[in-house]
Design an enzyme around this catalytic site. Structure first.
Site, short mmCIF file in Angstrom:
data_model
loop_
_atom_site.label_atom_id
_atom_site.label_comp_id
_atom_site.label_asym_id
_atom_site.label_seq_id
_atom_site.Cartn_x
_atom_site.Cartn_y
_atom_site.Cartn_z
N GLY A 263 0.81 -1.21 0.00
CA GLY A 263 0.00 0.00 0.00
C GLY A 263 0.84 1.25 0.00
O GLY A 263 0.45 2.29 -0.56
N TYR A 383 -1.78 8.80 6.08
CA TYR A 383 -2.44 7.49 5.98
C TYR A 383 -1.52 6.39 5.44
O TYR A 383 -0.49 6.66 4.86
CB TYR A 383 -3.77 7.54 5.26
CG TYR A 383 -3.87 8.01 3.84
CD1 TYR A 383 -2.78 8.20 3.01
CD2 TYR A 383 -5.14 8.27 3.31
CE1 TYR A 383 -2.94 8.62 1.72
CE2 TYR A 383 -5.31 8.68 2.00
CZ TYR A 383 -4.20 8.86 1.21
OH TYR A 383 -4.37 9.27 -0.09
N GLU A 384 -1.96 5.15 5.70
CA GLU A 384 -1.17 3.95 5.41
C GLU A 384 0.23 4.03 6.04
O GLU A 384 1.23 3.63 5.43
CB GLU A 384 -1.12 3.68 3.91
CG GLU A 384 -2.50 3.29 3.39
CD GLU A 384 -2.49 2.65 2.04
OE1 GLU A 384 -1.54 1.93 1.72
OE2 GLU A 384 -3.47 2.85 1.30
N GLY A 385 0.26 4.56 7.26
CA GLY A 385 1.51 4.69 8.00
C GLY A 385 2.03 6.10 7.95
O GLY A 385 2.40 6.59 6.87
#
Length: 401
Positions: A263, A383-385
């Site tokens: 991702g 987002y996504e880390g």
């Protein structure tokens, strides 16, 4: 008009088992894929992008068109309805979409990197036939449900529970910041089954929209990517059949981490596209706007900004392509994807601010697009880390090596 999927399938040039040295040039097929994505973005996404941002909507018709192009299952095996492309193609498509509309590209990213990949890599054949075949074609849309009010970056602290009842699980809890939350059909939900086991007690489940007890909260009113559908989800005694668990018991945390690595390539390429889109607009504007008797690009103050922007974006592009190349080659890409996301998101934030500055007062109004790109850029650092999580991943890799 955009037969990108058929083009790729009829031009098999990449073989996963054929290791080769890194090549900085794009193949003819990659160039055609990039150009097709660029054409779609310019002709289909651009006309209504400001209105979609204002109204916080993304039309179903555009989702269908992206599905027809093969954008919703870019790297999925054609036997499951996917386009069978490589990660380099994915990055090229994501960049071109993101130059125009990051709300569209994040839908593509979640559907591809998190949902399609998670199902194809770790799902059973029955799960793939039932769910992946529809999500990969865009017939249905997927959502990835990991974040919670008290478990964002700390994904091990899941409060959502999934109690084993023999032939089914009962899920209770809350998920928030879920992209595609209101329009998805298939939700991959991470939940705690055995708290005593910590991260080894977490599982991943497939939950269908409309399941009793599964409720979708109001849409979030966001700073950026406003056309993207973001919701809080509530699970109240939601029954999920045992066959909807992904992987062995306790695999959920590993599932989430492995899925997020891919991702990050998607979000890194989104950040790259946002930065590149802002740069292209700034360059064009600087060649048209005059001040002190000449185009502003001829003033060193602006020319040096453009030089810095171009350099930073090219550096980000190399990191993103390296992460995609690692994935295609079967190398471990945890660290390279984290570096790509960390740096590309930083570049997106910094260079969109510069694009607004080059536009001057015009950069502060919606008509010129760059203010939206600046707002969209910020989420790529979150987002996504978050960027801080990426540094943890990178530093652990550095120390381990």
């Amino acid at each position: 008009m955009y037969i990108i999927k058929d083009l790729y399938l009829h031009s098999i040039y990449y073989r996963k088992n054929n290791k080769k040295t890194m090549d900085f040039s794009l193949t003819e097929e990659h160039i055609m894929i990039r150009d097709a994505a660029r054409d779609f973005a310019q002709t289909e996404l651009l006309p209504g992008v400001i209105e979609r941002d204002n109204t916080q909507t993304f039309p179903k018709e555009l989702v269908r068109k992206m599905g027809d192009l093969g954008f919703m299952g870019i790297m999925v095996d054609p036997k499951y309805g996917g386009s069978g492309m490589d990660a380099i193609s994915y990055v090229l498509i994501m960049e071109e979409l993101s130059k125009i509309d990051a709300s569209a590209s994040v839908m593509v990213s979640v559907n591809n990197s998190l949902v399609c990949y998670g199902l194809e890599a770790f799902g059973t054949e029955e799960q793939k036939q039932k769910y992946l075949t529809k999500v990969a074609t865009g017939e249905q849309i997927g959502a990835f449900c990991l974040s919670e009010p008290e478990a964002g970056s700390d994904a091990t602290s899941q409060k959502t529970t999934a109690i084993d009842k023999g032939d089914h699980y009962v899920i209770n809890g809350t998920k928030n910041w879920i992209t595609n939350g209101g329009r998805a059909d298939v939700y991959l939900v991470i939940a705690q089954t055995d708290k005593e086991k910590g991260h080894k007690g977490i599982n991943a489940f497939i939950v269908e929209k409309g399941t009793p007890g599964f409720d979708i909260g109001p849409k979030e009113d966001k700073l950026g990517i406003r056309g993207s559908d973001t919701h809080t989800l509530q699970f109240n005694d939601v029954k999920v059949p045992k066959e909807n668990r992904i992987g062995e018991d306790g695999f959920g945390f590993k599932f989430a981490m492995k899925t997020l690595s891919g991702g990050r390539i998607g979000i890194a390429s989104q950040a790259l596209g946002i930065a590149a889109g802002a740069y292209e607009l700034a360059l064009k504007y600087s060649k048209e706007r005059k001040a002190f008797g000449t185009e502003i690009c001829n003033h060193q103050a602006i020319a040096f900004k453009l030089a810095d922007m171009h350099t930073e974006i090219e550096a980000a592009r190399m990191l993103v392509m390296k992460a995609a190349w690692d994935k295609d080659q079967g190398n471990n890409y945890d660290m390279s994807s984290a570096m790509a996301k960390l740096y590309a998101s930083k570049v997106a934030m910094e260079q969109t601010v510069e694009a607004v500055q080059i536009h001057g007062g015009n950069g502060f109004v919606k008509e010129y697009h760059v203010e939206r790109l600046m707002r969209d850029a910020k989420i790529t650092q979150i987002y996504e880390g978050t960027s801080e999580i990426q540094k943890i991943v990178i530093s652990r890799g550095v120390i381990r090596d």
